[in-house]
Motif scaffolding. Structure first.
Motif, PDB file in Angstrom:
ATOM      1  N   ARG A  85       0.862  -1.186   0.000  1.00 47.67           N
ATOM      2  CA  ARG A  85       0.000   0.000   0.000  1.00 47.67           C
ATOM      3  C   ARG A  85       0.902   1.240   0.000  1.00 47.67           C
ATOM      4  N   ASP A  86       0.335   2.370  -0.456  1.00 45.04           N
ATOM      5  CA  ASP A  86       1.090   3.633  -0.493  1.00 45.04           C
ATOM      6  C   ASP A  86       0.988   4.377   0.839  1.00 45.04           C
ATOM      7  N   TYR A  87       2.117   4.877   1.314  1.00 49.75           N
ATOM      8  CA  TYR A  87       2.118   5.708   2.532  1.00 49.75           C
ATOM      9  C   TYR A  87       3.123   6.857   2.386  1.00 49.75           C
ATOM     10  N   THR A  88       2.801   7.958   3.052  1.00 46.97           N
ATOM     11  CA  THR A  88       3.613   9.176   2.954  1.00 46.97           C
ATOM     12  C   THR A  88       4.833   9.105   3.864  1.00 46.97           C
ATOM     13  N   ASP A 102       2.929   7.864   9.446  1.00 49.25           N
ATOM     14  CA  ASP A 102       1.710   7.956  10.258  1.00 49.25           C
ATOM     15  C   ASP A 102       0.589   7.199   9.558  1.00 49.25           C
ATOM     16  N   VAL A 104      -3.416   5.939   9.484  1.00 50.66           N
ATOM     17  CA  VAL A 104      -4.776   6.024  10.010  1.00 50.66           C
ATOM     18  C   VAL A 104      -5.106   4.651  10.618  1.00 50.66           C
ATOM     19  N   HIS A 106      -7.370   1.912  11.304  1.00 54.30           N
ATOM     20  CA  HIS A 106      -8.670   1.339  10.940  1.00 54.30           C
ATOM     21  C   HIS A 106      -8.467  -0.143  10.696  1.00 54.30           C
ATOM     22  N   HIS A 108     -10.155  -1.979   8.230  1.00 52.39           N
ATOM     23  CA  HIS A 108     -10.799  -2.400   6.977  1.00 52.39           C
ATOM     24  C   HIS A 108      -9.838  -3.106   6.029  1.00 52.39           C
ATOM     25  N   PRO A 110      -5.466  -4.717   5.288  1.00 50.44           N
ATOM     26  CA  PRO A 110      -4.270  -5.273   5.938  1.00 50.44           C
ATOM     27  C   PRO A 110      -3.285  -4.208   6.444  1.00 50.44           C
ATOM     28  N   ALA A 111      -3.180  -3.071   5.741  1.00 47.29           N
ATOM     29  CA  ALA A 111      -2.223  -2.049   6.192  1.00 47.29           C
ATOM     30  C   ALA A 111      -2.695  -1.438   7.514  1.00 47.29           C
ATOM     31  N   GLY A 112      -3.977  -1.084   7.551  1.00 42.19           N
ATOM     32  CA  GLY A 112      -4.520  -0.518   8.785  1.00 42.19           C
ATOM     33  C   GLY A 112      -4.402  -1.514   9.942  1.00 42.19           C
ATOM     34  N   THR A 148      -5.897  10.671   5.762  1.00 46.69           N
ATOM     35  CA  THR A 148      -4.868   9.890   5.052  1.00 46.69           C
ATOM     36  C   THR A 148      -3.809  10.825   4.451  1.00 46.69           C
ATOM     37  N   TYR A 253      -6.265   9.459  -2.511  1.00 51.84           N
ATOM     38  CA  TYR A 253      -5.380   8.594  -1.715  1.00 51.84           C
ATOM     39  C   TYR A 253      -6.051   7.264  -1.368  1.00 51.84           C
ATOM     40  N   ARG A 255     -10.231   5.134  -1.866  1.00 50.38           N
ATOM     41  CA  ARG A 255     -11.627   5.288  -2.288  1.00 50.38           C
ATOM     42  C   ARG A 255     -12.467   4.305  -1.483  1.00 50.38           C
ATOM     43  N   GLY A 257     -14.611   1.486  -0.420  1.00 50.62           N
ATOM     44  CA  GLY A 257     -14.992   0.247  -1.093  1.00 50.62           C
ATOM     45  C   GLY A 257     -13.948  -0.284  -2.053  1.00 50.62           C
ATOM     46  N   ASN A 260      -6.700  -0.954  -2.161  1.00 52.02           N
ATOM     47  CA  ASN A 260      -5.432  -0.495  -2.732  1.00 52.02           C
ATOM     48  C   ASN A 260      -5.645   0.356  -3.988  1.00 52.02           C
TER      49      ASN A 260
END
Ligand SMILES: Cc1cc2nc3c(=O)[nH]c(=O)nc-3n(C[C@H](O)[C@H](O)[C@H](O)COP(=O)(O)OP(=O)(O)OC[C@H]3O[C@@H](n4cnc5c(N)ncnc54)[C@H](O)[C@@H]3O)c2cc1C
Length: 269
Positions: A85-88, A102, A104, A106, A108, A110-112, A148, A253, A255, A257, A260
């Motif tokens: 997944r993309d992260y800053t 950082d 978020v 959550h 919903h 695998p990254a969260g 995000t 960043y 959407r 539903g 990725n």
């Protein structure tokens, strides 16, 4: 990242395996993870929107696949087992060999979920940044971000010249999600609270940006967050004279539903 854009500078692409040095909640819904390791040698980042692809272990098998970057600087995103997944890049401290991201909080995807469970000693694959966008010379910047994109907005506000003029609209769940940001004195930072609305489901950013009266001069507008909520904002900013690729960057960043979301996929309507 269009190769023809003169503001774009590419970096050599490299995959790294880093170790979690610390993990903790910055606010009730934002997790700060600091990564470290010798692999950080040569890591480069210059601008607020620089981002990496993070590679996570498979949630069931624990297998942790990392991308292989060929001599041509390419990698195959379809290689079996890759989960990314993309992260800053929120912060990079080369002296301390630390990279801060950082997340978020959550559950919903695998990254969260990984971030919520992360502990010191855990490993994370990091690819990139692939490059950076240098900003044009402008009189002011306008930012709109949901949580995000808050890591990018906060980094930008902290790194702007101290006499810069900036207007930032930052959408978060509630007052408990506001962070201290060391912004320039002339920056006007407005926190927007969704309260009972779900993330990506309120039009707070749109209303705030429609209500914004630009100052005299040339501005650069950047908005990032939930892709569907950004569409009317993109149209409004275009109609207001901001030009895509020159003074306008509106970037989905995530959407609702969609797993990725590919933020490079054209989303111009
Ligand atoms: C350039 C770029 C930089 C980004 N930087 C950051 C960053 O610094 N920090 C950060 O937290 N995110 C950032 N994101 C967003 C992040 O990549 C997405 O939120 C990603 O989908 C999270 O992956 P996941 O595995 O948790 O969920 P996925 O498996 O991708 O999605 C599963 C479900 O979760 C939903 N979902 C995804 N994200 C959220 C969310 N935040 N809140 C509620 N539901 C969600 C999806 O809509 C989908 O229904 C960035 C994205 C881009 C393109």
């Amino acid at each position: 990242m269009p190769a023809t854009d003169p503001r774009v500078e590419f970096y050599p692409l490299r995959a790294r395996l880093l170790t979690v040095a610390s993990a903790g909640y910055l606010t009730p819904r934002m997790i700060r993870i600091t990564l470290t390791g010798d692999d950080l040698d040569g890591f480069r980042t210059d601008n607020y929107a620089d981002h990496v692809k993070l590679f996570f272990p498979d949630e069931e098998t624990g297998r942790h696949a990392l991308p292989e970057v060929g001599a041509d600087g390419r990698w195959n995103m379809r290689d079996p087992g890759l989960l990314y997944r993309d992260y800053t890049v929120r912060r990079h401290d080369p002296d301390a060999a630390e990279l801060t991201i950082d997340f978020v909080a959550h559950d919903h995807g695998p990254a969260g979920r990984w971030a919520r469970a992360a502990r010191p000693g855990d490993r994370l694959g990091v690819l990139g940044p692939r490059g950076t966008h240098h900003l044009p010379d402008v009189d002011y910047v306008l930012m709109g971000a949901d949580e995000t994109a808050l890591p990018a907005a906060a980094r930008w506000l902290e790194e702007l010249p101290r006499d810069a003029r900036a207007y930032a609209f930052l959408e978060v769940a509630d007052p408990g999600e506001e962070q201290h940001i060391d912004a320039p004195d002339n920056a006007v930072v407005t926190w927007l609270h969704r309260d009972t609305d779900p993330s990506g489901g309120a039009n707070l950013l749109e209303r705030a940006i429609r209500g914004f009266t630009p100052p005299v001069g040339t501005g650069f507008a950047w908005c990032a967050g939930e892709a569907t909520a950004l569409k009317p904002i993109r149209r409004h900013l275009r109609d207001s004279g901001f030009e895509r690729g020159r003074t306008l960057d509106v970037d989905g960043y995530w959407r609702r539903g969609t797993v990725n979301l590919d933020h490079h996929a054209a989303d111009d309507d």
